[in-house]
Design an enzyme around this catalytic site. Sequence first.
Site, short mmCIF file in Angstrom:
data_model
loop_
_atom_site.label_atom_id
_atom_site.label_comp_id
_atom_site.label_asym_id
_atom_site.label_seq_id
_atom_site.Cartn_x
_atom_site.Cartn_y
_atom_site.Cartn_z
N ASN A 200 1.05 -0.90 -0.10
CA ASN A 200 0.26 -0.10 -0.58
C ASN A 200 0.66 1.40 0.16
O ASN A 200 0.00 2.03 -0.14
CB ASN A 200 -0.75 0.06 1.50
CG ASN A 200 -2.23 -0.95 0.59
OD1 ASN A 200 -3.11 -0.02 0.16
ND2 ASN A 200 -2.74 -1.21 1.66
N MET B 60 1.56 -2.14 11.86
CA MET B 60 0.82 -3.54 12.96
C MET B 60 2.23 -3.20 14.34
O MET B 60 2.25 -3.97 15.04
CB MET B 60 1.96 -5.48 12.39
CG MET B 60 1.63 -5.66 11.32
SD MET B 60 -0.22 -5.10 10.48
CE MET B 60 -0.74 -6.52 11.28
N ARG B 61 1.16 -2.47 14.65
CA ARG B 61 1.20 -1.16 16.26
C ARG B 61 -0.23 -1.13 16.29
O ARG B 61 -0.96 -0.37 15.73
CB ARG B 61 2.19 -0.33 16.38
CG ARG B 61 3.97 -1.13 15.65
CD ARG B 61 4.71 -1.62 16.71
NE ARG B 61 4.71 -0.79 17.77
CZ ARG B 61 4.90 -1.21 19.42
NH1 ARG B 61 5.10 -2.60 19.26
NH2 ARG B 61 4.82 -0.17 20.03
N LEU C 294 -1.70 1.99 18.74
CA LEU C 294 -0.66 3.08 18.76
C LEU C 294 -0.40 3.70 20.04
O LEU C 294 -2.30 3.28 20.97
CB LEU C 294 -0.99 4.45 17.94
CG LEU C 294 -0.54 3.47 16.33
CD1 LEU C 294 -0.85 4.56 15.65
CD2 LEU C 294 1.27 3.39 16.18
N ASN D 120 -5.44 5.18 7.83
CA ASN D 120 -5.14 3.22 7.98
C ASN D 120 -6.24 3.56 7.13
O ASN D 120 -7.32 3.91 6.68
CB ASN D 120 -5.36 3.35 9.52
CG ASN D 120 -5.12 2.09 9.29
OD1 ASN D 120 -4.23 1.22 8.96
ND2 ASN D 120 -5.75 0.74 9.91
N HIS E 115 -7.85 -0.12 5.78
CA HIS E 115 -8.40 -1.70 6.95
C HIS E 115 -8.94 -2.66 6.15
O HIS E 115 -10.22 -2.40 5.24
CB HIS E 115 -9.18 -1.62 8.16
CG HIS E 115 -9.09 -2.58 8.70
ND1 HIS E 115 -8.29 -3.16 9.63
CD2 HIS E 115 -10.69 -3.40 8.93
CE1 HIS E 115 -8.91 -4.25 10.39
NE2 HIS E 115 -10.27 -4.71 9.47
N SER F 164 -11.27 -0.36 3.87
CA SER F 164 -12.40 1.01 4.63
C SER F 164 -10.21 1.92 4.48
O SER F 164 -10.02 1.63 5.18
CB SER F 164 -13.13 0.43 5.16
OG SER F 164 -14.23 0.35 5.45
N THR G 160 -8.05 6.95 15.47
CA THR G 160 -8.75 7.16 16.81
C THR G 160 -7.67 6.41 17.42
O THR G 160 -6.96 5.51 17.44
CB THR G 160 -10.73 7.47 16.70
OG1 THR G 160 -10.62 6.33 16.88
CG2 THR G 160 -10.48 8.52 15.75
N GLU H 127 -9.10 4.00 19.47
CA GLU H 127 -9.64 3.37 19.34
C GLU H 127 -9.21 2.19 18.52
O GLU H 127 -9.23 2.91 17.03
CB GLU H 127 -11.05 3.19 19.52
CG GLU H 127 -12.05 1.95 19.75
CD GLU H 127 -13.66 2.11 19.77
OE1 GLU H 127 -14.32 1.29 19.43
OE2 GLU H 127 -14.00 3.38 19.81
N ASP I 151 -8.82 0.61 15.19
CA ASP I 151 -10.05 0.37 13.75
C ASP I 151 -11.38 1.00 13.59
O ASP I 151 -12.24 0.45 13.17
CB ASP I 151 -10.39 -1.07 13.37
CG ASP I 151 -8.47 -1.77 12.85
OD1 ASP I 151 -8.14 -0.96 12.31
OD2 ASP I 151 -9.29 -2.66 13.88
N GLU J 88 -8.08 -2.09 -2.28
CA GLU J 88 -6.94 -1.04 -1.19
C GLU J 88 -6.40 -0.44 -2.16
O GLU J 88 -5.86 1.07 -2.09
CB GLU J 88 -6.33 -2.10 -0.35
CG GLU J 88 -7.02 -2.39 0.52
CD GLU J 88 -6.23 -3.27 1.24
OE1 GLU J 88 -4.72 -3.18 1.84
OE2 GLU J 88 -6.27 -4.79 2.09
#
Length: 314
Positions: free
Chosen positions: A16, A91-92, A94, A108, A110, A137, A142, A144, A146, A175
């Site tokens: 991506n 793959m973290r 945050l 991001n 997803h 998407s 944020t 929370e 995804d 994507e």
Amino acid sequence: MAKARVAVLISGTGTNMAALLYAAKADDCPYEIVLVASNNPDAAGLKLAEAEGIATFAHSHKGLSREAHDDIMHEALVAAKTDYVALAGYMRILSPEFVGQWEGRMLNIHPSLLPKYKGLHTHERAIEAGDSHGGCSVHLVTAELDDGPILGQTPVAILPGDTSDSLAARVLIAEHQLYSRVLSDYVARETSPDFLVQQVRERAMALPEADEVVSHGMPCFGIIKGKKFAYVSLDHHGDGKTALLVKISGPDEQAQLIEIDSERYYRPAYFGDGWIAMRLDLGLNDWDEIDRWLARSWHAVAPKKLAALAEFIA
């Protein structure tokens, strides 16, 4: 117009990231990739970015707290003079502090049609649920996982006999097309006259007894049956600028503002020394600061009773 400076965070192959990078090569793309950074020094995407002449940064998260590693990544982003951050297979999870530092400026992608299937194994879960479509998407990040406002989606049909791998391969194609388009639209909105006028309108009209008219082709905001406190200049006499005009104390303040930042502030033609023009089309506006400018300008023309009301509201 200067292009928005985008940093991309990856953890692996960075397909991506590559799609964003190649889209940025188009002359009319509103962003440029200025940094590719990773928590994995061996990420294959770093080598691709280097080969394409993009600055890279890597620092392993191993042995560090989440907050400590996020601080290191944040410093790298700031050093690259980043305007926006695009997560592309980073793959973290945050920390809230890191997310807060980039609020409204971190996107991001997803591999599901959010709000369905947050987290991992999205394609397998969609197939097991009997869904007709999977997809992808792009959303604002944020605290929370995804979550956050969805900026764009692409549905991808689930075919009979699909496995998670076969569906994932088609979703990945979607994507690559979706992310660059949504990122372009999102960064360009900060310089779009329609977007900028609407942002000013919402703030100006929230002030007590404010109204809007058109004056000399410009959206103009004033107190009902009273004086005007703000204008939005739109390519006035072909100057190519979108700017907010507000009242100030006089020529000394006007000169001081222009001296501090002559790119953003200028003396508006035909308005005299009691006004300042501030360009909105340079991007990344501080809307809280603009709120304060509008409130101050409103206060300068408001009758005493309304001014007292404003003090109460504040």
